[in-house]
Design a protein around this motif. Sequence first.
Motif, PDB file in Angstrom:
ATOM      1  N   UNK A  22      86.882  25.193  19.279  1.00 34.72           N
ATOM      2  CA  UNK A  22      86.057  26.402  19.394  1.00 34.72           C
ATOM      3  C   UNK A  22      86.666  27.349  20.433  1.00 34.72           C
ATOM      4  N   UNK A  23      87.159  26.779  21.519  1.00 39.70           N
ATOM      5  CA  UNK A  23      87.812  27.590  22.553  1.00 39.70           C
ATOM      6  C   UNK A  23      89.037  28.294  21.981  1.00 39.70           C
ATOM      7  N   UNK A  24      89.801  27.589  21.132  1.00 41.68           N
ATOM      8  CA  UNK A  24      90.983  28.200  20.502  1.00 41.68           C
ATOM      9  C   UNK A  24      90.583  29.379  19.607  1.00 41.68           C
ATOM     10  N   UNK A  25      89.468  29.232  18.892  1.00 37.55           N
ATOM     11  CA  UNK A  25      88.994  30.335  18.056  1.00 37.55           C
ATOM     12  C   UNK A  25      88.601  31.528  18.919  1.00 37.55           C
ATOM     13  N   UNK A  26      88.002  31.260  20.072  1.00 39.57           N
ATOM     14  CA  UNK A  26      87.660  32.345  21.009  1.00 39.57           C
ATOM     15  C   UNK A  26      88.934  33.023  21.505  1.00 39.57           C
ATOM     16  N   UNK A  27      89.955  32.244  21.815  1.00 47.24           N
ATOM     17  CA  UNK A  27      91.244  32.809  22.238  1.00 47.24           C
ATOM     18  C   UNK A  27      91.821  33.714  21.159  1.00 47.24           C
ATOM     19  N   UNK A  28      91.772  33.248  19.919  1.00 48.22           N
ATOM     20  CA  UNK A  28      92.321  34.052  18.821  1.00 48.22           C
ATOM     21  C   UNK A  28      91.549  35.352  18.640  1.00 48.22           C
ATOM     22  N   UNK A  29      90.242  35.307  18.839  1.00 52.19           N
ATOM     23  CA  UNK A  29      89.447  36.540  18.753  1.00 52.19           C
ATOM     24  C   UNK A  29      89.870  37.517  19.844  1.00 52.19           C
ATOM     25  N   UNK A  30      90.052  37.010  21.060  1.00 49.98           N
ATOM     26  CA  UNK A  30      90.514  37.861  22.171  1.00 49.98           C
ATOM     27  C   UNK A  30      91.911  38.392  21.867  1.00 49.98           C
ATOM     28  N   UNK A  31      92.789  37.511  21.385  1.00 47.53           N
ATOM     29  CA  UNK A  31      94.166  37.918  21.088  1.00 47.53           C
ATOM     30  C   UNK A  31      94.213  38.984  19.994  1.00 47.53           C
TER      31      UNK A  31
END
Length: 166
Positions: A11-20
């Motif tokens: 889930x944290x990785x998905x948040x990172x991708x949204x920010x990216x």
Amino acid sequence: MYYLLILAVGVERLAELAVANRNARWAFANGGREFGHNHYPVMVSIHAALLLNCVTEVWLLHRPFIPLLGWPMLALALLSQGLRWWCIATLGKRWNTLVIVMPQTPLVRSGPYRWLHHPNYVAVVVEGFALPLVHTAWLTAIGFTLANAAVLRVRLRVENAALGYR
């Protein structure tokens, strides 16, 4: 509990991708130029495989939780997350999973970038061996470390050239 940890990291990785993705749109709209995209799909695949293999190895091979190993590795995995988000906060809109350079913009020399050119990759390396070893998934730890080293070799060359490091 380990599976919940891996789910939380996912889930944290998905948040990172949204920010990216948000930051990439901003960077391109403001004249940013991308470098070295060819290695990116491989990098994404390796990171996805890390999470999948953490679960698969523990489940299929019945890897035990060994407290003497697991607790220190959990601490390292959590510290690596903290370092990653410190990098993201320090770079702000300039942080990205792609190599995008903004024209006429000086390098960031604050936060963890005071001491290292690429502190985010330190976080990736530490997490890549620590997260699997929380539950003794040593094959995943070795496999990711080797694959990540190969990708980082390319990535660092691209990023250093794009940023003008010698």
